[in-house]
Write an enzyme that holds these catalytic residues in place. Structure first.
Site, PDB file in Angstrom:
ATOM      1  N   ARG A  20       1.008  -1.090  -0.036  1.00 59.48           N
ATOM      2  CA  ARG A  20       0.420   0.044   0.286  1.00 59.48           C
ATOM      3  C   ARG A  20       0.899   1.701  -0.014  1.00 59.48           C
ATOM      4  NH1 ARG A  20      -0.514   4.620   2.782  1.00 59.48           N
ATOM      5  NH2 ARG A  20      -0.350   3.092   4.976  1.00 59.48           N
ATOM      6  N   HIS A  24       2.666   4.392  -3.467  1.00 63.80           N
ATOM      7  CA  HIS A  24       3.825   5.962  -3.571  1.00 63.80           C
ATOM      8  C   HIS A  24       5.364   5.788  -4.745  1.00 63.80           C
ATOM      9  CE1 HIS A  24       0.949   7.907  -1.555  1.00 63.80           C
ATOM     10  NE2 HIS A  24       1.089   6.978  -0.572  1.00 63.80           N
ATOM     11  N   HIS A 203       8.265   6.833   9.366  1.00 59.61           N
ATOM     12  CA  HIS A 203       9.371   7.438   7.758  1.00 59.61           C
ATOM     13  C   HIS A 203      10.262   7.757   7.872  1.00 59.61           C
ATOM     14  CE1 HIS A 203       5.670   7.314   4.439  1.00 59.61           C
ATOM     15  NE2 HIS A 203       4.638   7.092   5.614  1.00 59.61           N
TER      16      HIS A 203
END
Length: 341
Positions: A20, A24, A203
C-alpha cells in the site's frame, strides 16, 4: 538456533503496508503478479498483517493523486489468494473512500481496516469505524501528519477514535519529522489515554524510522508498521527486515521468521521496486519541513517547471502546513516563490 522462536518474550505485532505505502514509490502501478508474489513471501515469513491498496487507500485512485494500475478489488483479490495465514489489511481516509468501499473490501476478504484522519480531525472517522465494526472486521484508527499536534492533543484524538470503536489507535509520522524523544512523549501520552493497542508508523527522512519505532515500543506501542526494504514514498518507511532483526536482539517476539523475512525483502527488491528508497537532500528537507513524503515527485516536477529551488519549495509548503490531498497547492506556492524573486 531458530531465529523466530520466542519463549515468553514481550510481543510486538508487525503491520506490513509494503503493498500500500510502497505504491507511492511507483506511481501506484503494481500489477497482480507483483502483489501476489510479495504477499506470498510475506505470508511464508509469518508477517501478521499484509496491507494492500492504492498508496492513499481505498477509493483514492484519481487523476489528482495518481490512478492505480488496478482497481481496488483486483488488488485485494491478488493478495487475498496469497495469504493463507497472514491477515489482509486495507487503509481508507474519509473523503477519498466511502462506506461502500469498506463493504467491498471486507467482502473481498479484508480482515483489518484502518480509518485515517488528519491528526486533529478524529471526528470524521466515527461513521466509518462503526461501519467496519458492523462488518465484523478489526477496526483501527490512525492519525496522519501527527507532528502537527501536541502529545496531549494526540492523546485526546486517539481516545476519541477508541470511543468510536477503534480496536487499536495510533499515529503516523507521515513526513518523517520525529526524533525518538518526540515519539516517546507522544506514544506515552496516547498509551495512558486508551485501553487498546497503540500503533506507530514511521518514515525514514531523517534516518530514524527504526530508532523511532523502538522508542514507540518502549513507550507502550504494540503495533508497528514496517515495509520491505523500506519501500514507500520519498525516503521510505521503517525497514521491515531491519526492524525484525533489531527486535530479535532486543528480546521481543514478532512471530516473524528472520531468514524468511529477509527472503521476502529480496522478493520486494526484485519484483516491486525500480530502486530502493534513498535519503537524498530533498527527503531530508521534507522531513525537516514536516511535509508529507508523497509530495517529493510533484515538488521536484513543479520546481523544475517553475524554475525554483525544490528545497525552498518544501520549506514554503511546510510553513503552510500542507497535507496529503492538497497537491494542487504545490504549483501555487511555487509561483509565489518565483514571483518573490
Amino acid at each position: 538456533m531458530d531465529l523466530s522462536s520466542s519463549g515468553h518474550r514481550p510481543q510486538v505485532l508487525i503491520h506490513d503496508p509494503t503493498l500500500r505505502d510502497g505504491h507511492h514509490a511507483v506511481g501506484h502501478q503494481l500489477d497482480s503478479d507483483q502483489l501476489h508474489a510479495y504477499a506470498e513471501a510475506a505470508n511464508s515469513a509469518g508477517v501478521p498483517v499484509v496491507e494492500v491498496g492504492h498508496g492513499n487507500g481505498l477509493g483514492a485512485s484519481s487523476l489528482q493523486i495518481g490512478r492505480a494500475k488496478l482497481p481496488d478489488e483486483s488488488m485485494l483479490k491478488a493478495v487475498r489468494e496469497a495469504l493463507t495465514d497472514s491477515r489482509m489489511g486495507v487503509f481508507m481516509a474519509p473523503g477519498w473512500g466511502t462506506a461502500d468501499d469498506l463493504r467491498a473490501a471486507v467482502a473481498h476478504g479484508a480482515d483489518v481496516v484502518r480509518i485515517a484522519a488528519h491528526c486533529t480531525e478524529a471526528d470524521v472517522s466515527e461513521r466509518h469505524l462503526g461501519v467496519v465494526r458492523d462488518l465484523g472486521a478489526e477496526a483501527q484508527g490512525v492519525l496522519l501528519m501527527s507532528h502537527m499536534a501536541s502529545p496531549g492533543q494526540l492523546a485526546e484524538q486517539c481516545a476519541q477514535l477508541a470511543k468510536f470503536g477503534a480496536q487499536a489507535v495510533g499515529i503516523m509520522d507521515s513526513a518523517g519529522h520525529y526524533l525518538p524523544a518526540d515519539v516517546t512523549e507522544r506514544v506515552h501520552a496516547i498509551a495512558g489515554a486508551v485501553d487498546v493497542p497503540v500503533i506507530f508508523h514511521g518514515h525514514n527522512n531523517l534516518s530514524l524510522a527504526v530508532a523511532n519505532s523502538i522508542a514507540a515500543i518502549e513507550a507502550g506501542a504494540r503495533i508497528i508498521d514496517a515495509t520491505a526494504r523500506g519501500f514507500g514514498a520519498g525516503a521510505g518507511n521503517t525497514q521491515l527486515e531491519v526492524l525484525v532483526a533489531v527486535l530479535e536482539r532486543r528480546g521481543f517476539d514478532t512471530g516473524i521468521g528472520l531468514r524468511e523475512v529477509l527472503h521476502a525483502a529480496d522478493v520486494a527488491e526484485a519484483r516491486l521496486m525500480k530502486a530502493q528508497p534513498v535519503i537524498d537532500s530533498v527527503s531530508v528537507v521534507s522531513g525537516l519541513a514536516g511535509v508529507f513524503s508523497g509530495f517529493k515527485k510533484p515538488v521536484l516536477e513543479t520546481a523544475r517547471r517553475e524554475g525554483v529551488d525544490p528545497l525552498d519549495l518544501f520549506f514554503a509548503l511546510g510553513e503552510r502546513h500542507v497535507v496529503a490531498g492538497q497537491e494542487d497547492l504545490i504549483a501555487d506556492v511555487a509561483r509565489q516563490l518565483k514571483g518573490a524573486r
